[in-house]
Each structure stands twice: as C-alpha cells, then as structure tokens.
Scaffold this active site. Structure first.
Site, PDB file in Angstrom:
ATOM      1  N   ARG A 195       4.399 -58.658  36.304  1.00  0.00           N
ATOM      2  CA  ARG A 195       3.086 -58.243  35.795  1.00  0.00           C
ATOM      3  C   ARG A 195       3.159 -56.938  35.010  1.00  0.00           C
ATOM      4  O   ARG A 195       2.235 -56.118  35.052  1.00  0.00           O
ATOM      5  CB  ARG A 195       2.062 -58.119  36.936  1.00  0.00           C
ATOM      6  CG  ARG A 195       1.840 -59.382  37.719  1.00  0.00           C
ATOM      7  CD  ARG A 195       1.312 -60.518  36.858  1.00  0.00           C
ATOM      8  NE  ARG A 195       1.194 -61.728  37.659  1.00  0.00           N
ATOM      9  CZ  ARG A 195       2.157 -62.637  37.786  1.00  0.00           C
ATOM     10  NH1 ARG A 195       3.319 -62.478  37.154  1.00  0.00           N
ATOM     11  NH2 ARG A 195       1.985 -63.701  38.531  1.00  0.00           N
ATOM     12  N   SER A 200      -6.821 -61.856  39.887  1.00  0.00           N
ATOM     13  CA  SER A 200      -6.206 -61.177  41.039  1.00  0.00           C
ATOM     14  C   SER A 200      -6.250 -59.672  40.810  1.00  0.00           C
ATOM     15  O   SER A 200      -5.676 -59.171  39.842  1.00  0.00           O
ATOM     16  CB  SER A 200      -4.758 -61.641  41.210  1.00  0.00           C
ATOM     17  OG  SER A 200      -4.721 -63.016  41.500  1.00  0.00           O
ATOM     18  N   GLU A 219      -3.851 -54.623  39.538  1.00  0.00           N
ATOM     19  CA  GLU A 219      -3.258 -55.325  38.409  1.00  0.00           C
ATOM     20  C   GLU A 219      -3.987 -55.058  37.097  1.00  0.00           C
ATOM     21  O   GLU A 219      -3.349 -54.939  36.055  1.00  0.00           O
ATOM     22  CB  GLU A 219      -3.224 -56.833  38.696  1.00  0.00           C
ATOM     23  CG  GLU A 219      -2.530 -57.640  37.632  1.00  0.00           C
ATOM     24  CD  GLU A 219      -2.324 -59.077  38.037  1.00  0.00           C
ATOM     25  OE1 GLU A 219      -2.403 -59.959  37.163  1.00  0.00           O
ATOM     26  OE2 GLU A 219      -2.077 -59.349  39.232  1.00  0.00           O
TER      27      GLU A 219
END
Length: 337
Positions: A161, A238, A329
């Site tokens: 990520r 998320s 995130e």
C-alpha cells in the site's frame, strides 16, 4: 475554475472535507500539467477521492481534479497485452473494459473506487493481487524539473500500500501502463476467501469474468462497492493497513507470511479489541461499517473531526489490547489521526 464555493466533500467517497480556494477540472493529461504549472501556491491533485481524508477547513490552494479519459490496448510480441490508461479513468470501468476485451489480470481488483492514476501511488491491492504484479510504467509530470517523463515500475518503490509517490507532491501521475497476460483466465486465485467462494483450490485459475463477479459480491457484502443510498459505502475503503510485525501477540490470531515477518489482519485486531460492526463515533454521525469494521463511515451528517475521533478511538483500543499501532491507509490532507 471554481472560486471555492464547492466543498471538496462533493469529490470524495467519504463526502467529507471543506472548500478549496480554487478548483480546476483537467480533462486531459496536458490540461493537468497546465493547471499544476499555472497554480499560485499549494496544489492538491485529486482523482476519485476514494482514499482521501480532507480536513473540515478544506484546502488553502488549488485543487486540480483529474478528469482525463482514454484506454488503449496493444498486443505484444510475447502474447501479452499492453494496457495504457489515462489517469482520470474510473478504475472499475477500466477493469470492466479489459474483461470486455476478453482479457484477465485485473479481475481481483474489481469494485475498487477511485481513478486509475491513484492505483500505483497506493500500490492498490485486493484479494491476493496488487497493482505491482502488472504495472509496467507511469508517465509523470515532475514538478521540480517541469518535465513529463516515463518511469518504470521498478523505480517506484512499490510496497504494501505504498510507493515513492505516496505522501509526496513532487510528481503527478498522468497515465499508467499495465501488461496483461493476454488470455481470458484470471490471475491464480491466491486469497483463501475468494477461493472458497469460487469453489477452487488456492492457486487455481477461473474465467476472469467469473472471478470479477465473485469479487464484486464479496465487496458488496462488506459495503465496499459505492452506493449513494447506502451509508455503509460512504467510506475511504479500508481505513487501516494490515500491520506487518515480527511476531503475533496472540498465538491463535490469523496471519500471513510477509517475507521474513508476518502480516496480521487489522479487521481481526479491531473486532477482538472490542469494536463491533456499527460501533458509533461522536454523536453517531460516523461509525464503523455495519458490515466491515475496517471501514469508517460517514452516516450522512458527519464531519472530518468526527471521523478522526473514531479512528483514534479504534487505534488506541487496538494498541491497548495488543500493543500494535494501526496505521491509516488514506492520504490525509490538512489533518491527522
């Protein structure tokens, strides 16, 4: 150009965030470059707003909204297909277009909101596939040299990520290139939940269109496919990344290998720290999704500060229970957890 009367909330999937001083709609790569060059002061380049948390105060500068369009396919000598996509293309639309061409490769990344230019920045991934597996190169506008250059995937520092592009405003993604395998089969099904849904063993392949439908079904069940009428989808996806650690604090918790370390499921940590689906934040204006505790949602009347307060409560609760600090995130603009 908008004088700032339009709240940035209208351009984010969370539907949160204050106004910009100026807003420019850029409908081509050249227009993106021109807008960034011409901006006086800070610049925020924004695509689909799906992985973004913007402060209630908004952005004191120019927001360049990337709306460039274009998808091209080129069959390579080795049988693969080079897919070139302008940064402003809707990502799920790109996945659908590849399947319409009879091409697998991106099916496990179905249903992810946002635009294509953001996918290498975040090294977007889902159901066992990451962008890095198929990415060839990106065209970037370098704000330091004022040049447009092509950068190979190997030079982007792609990790879980993340990439060298994340958290930096030194370069702007204009277009992205992928190499697809060239057939209609899916990528090997690596994610156990998806394999169970498809009724195959991990590592098997299926028709890419079949895998796409299964992925979309799983995502809908978790509130991870955008629906304006469903507050469970008013999120940034998320919110926390799965932590990578040296050892699990609980021998019974699920885990996956991550090189010589292990990756823990953030959703499991959140639930076992005492946060149930639907757990409310301040005044109930925000809450954990009723279907997936990893999504923090705006219930319709929330503010960014409400969302951040809920994120801090969850982060602190997991740290108190397991000694692990969850990391957000989404990209934060003018705010922090």
């Amino acid at each position: 150009m908008d004088s700032g009367t339009r709240r940035l909330a209208e351009l984010t999937t969370l539907r949160l965030g204050g106004p910009a001083t100026a807003l420019v709609e850029a409908e081509s790569g050249e227009a993106v470059v021109e807008a960034v060059r011409a901006a006086d002061g800070p610049v925020l380049v924004l695509g689909g707003g799906s992985n973004l948390v913007i402060s209630d105060e908004g952005f004191d500068g120019t927001v360049v909204h990337v709306a460039s369009r274009g998808i091209a396919f080129e069959r390579l000598a080795d049988g693969r297909v080079l897919l070139t996509v302008e940064a402003g293309e809707d990502w799920d639309g790109v996945v659908a277009a590849t399947l319409a061409e009879g091409l697998g490769g991106l099916e496990c990344l179905s249903g992810i909101p946002g635009r294509t230019g953001a996918t290498p920045v975040q090294n977007v991934g889902a159901y066992g596939v990451e962008i890095s597996a198929l990415l060839v190169s990106v065209d970037l506008y370098d704000r330091l040299t004022h040049e447009v250059r092509t950068v190979p995937a190997a030079d982007l520092g792609l990790g879980y990520r993340t990439s060298v592009l994340k958290g930096s405003d030194a370069a702007v993604v204009l277009r992205v290139r992928f190499a697809l395998p060239g057939g209609a089969a899916s990528m090997p099904i690596a994610y156990a939940e998806l394999a169970r849904t498809l009724g195959v063993d991990p590592g098997a392949t299926v028709p890419a269109a079949t895998a796409r439908e299964a992925v979309l079904g799983l995502r809908r069940g978790k509130g991870m496919v955008l629906d304006a009428a469903d507050h469970d989808t008013w999120s940034a996806g998320s919110f926390f990344t799965n932590p990578i650690v040296d050892a699990a604090p609980d021998p019974d918790m699920p885990r996956w290998p991550a090189g010589d370390r292990i990756k823990l499921p953030a959703a499991w940590l959140i639930q076992h720290a005492g946060f149930a689906p639907g757990h409310p934040g301040p005044g109930g204006r925000v809450a954990l999704s009723s279907r997936h505790v990893l999504a923090l949602t705006n219930r319709g009347g929330g503010r960014t500060e409400d969302l951040l307060a809920l994120a801090r409560e969850v982060r602190d609760g997991v740290r108190a229970r397991f000694g692990i600090t969850l990391e957000p995130e989404p990209v934060m603009v003018g705010c922090a957890v």
